[in-house]
Enzyme design. Sequence first.
Site: not given
Length: 252
Positions: A150, A154
């Site tokens: 993640y 991001k």
Amino acid sequence: MMLAGKIVLVSGGTSGVGASAARAAAREGASVVVTGRRREQGEKVAAEFGGRYVPCDVADVPQVRAAVDAVVAEFGRVDGLVNAAGLTSRGTLLNTTPELFDAHMAVNLRGPFFLMQAVVADMVRRGEPGAIVNVISEARRGGAPVLAPYVAAKAGLAGLTRNAAYAHRGDRIRINGLDIGWTDTAGEDATQREFHGAGDDWREQAAEKLPLGRLADPDEIADMIVFLLSARSGVVTGSVLDWDQAVVGAHD
């Protein structure tokens, strides 16, 4: 009515921050198109404000392009884009599989990339200004160990936000991002229960550990998204703004 007459496309608009952003944009006068994988939920959200739902899995680039084409075909243009679709399934550096890594890249980075590509191409073709807001995460600076894929995706989206903003500032297309913190959404509830064995009181337990005594509210984040989409935010572009109660870099 900060978005009166604008056409706004919201990815991940079927729930959470995306749904809140769609509602807020509609309240401010925009014609809003909601995209997402869950048709029933998407149609329900869009019906709240007389908007449109277009099915789209952002991990599938042909679906991304088709969604933008559908908006342009119906409304003639896209004035604003909110990239709110996101995947938060857990993985560490040691246990993340190639499949999980690719899933995060597809949803959290590749999807926003190609949505921006299609929307910006429409704006440039028409020679008209526009605005894009990418929902990122304060975790992109490092995050917890269980957020490895993640964080990687991001962090890429934060860099992409600034790159695209610089590339298209001469086209009067403003592109900004929000580094949001721990937020109270249905998706976060599901994540806490599935990956962390949380019970019904997990929000209360989390609130006790947070400086301001509560999680972030998606409706509050939506207000900032609308502001960044609107002319009220002036010439601001290429900014990735902290939207959290943590103060990055400060410590005792």
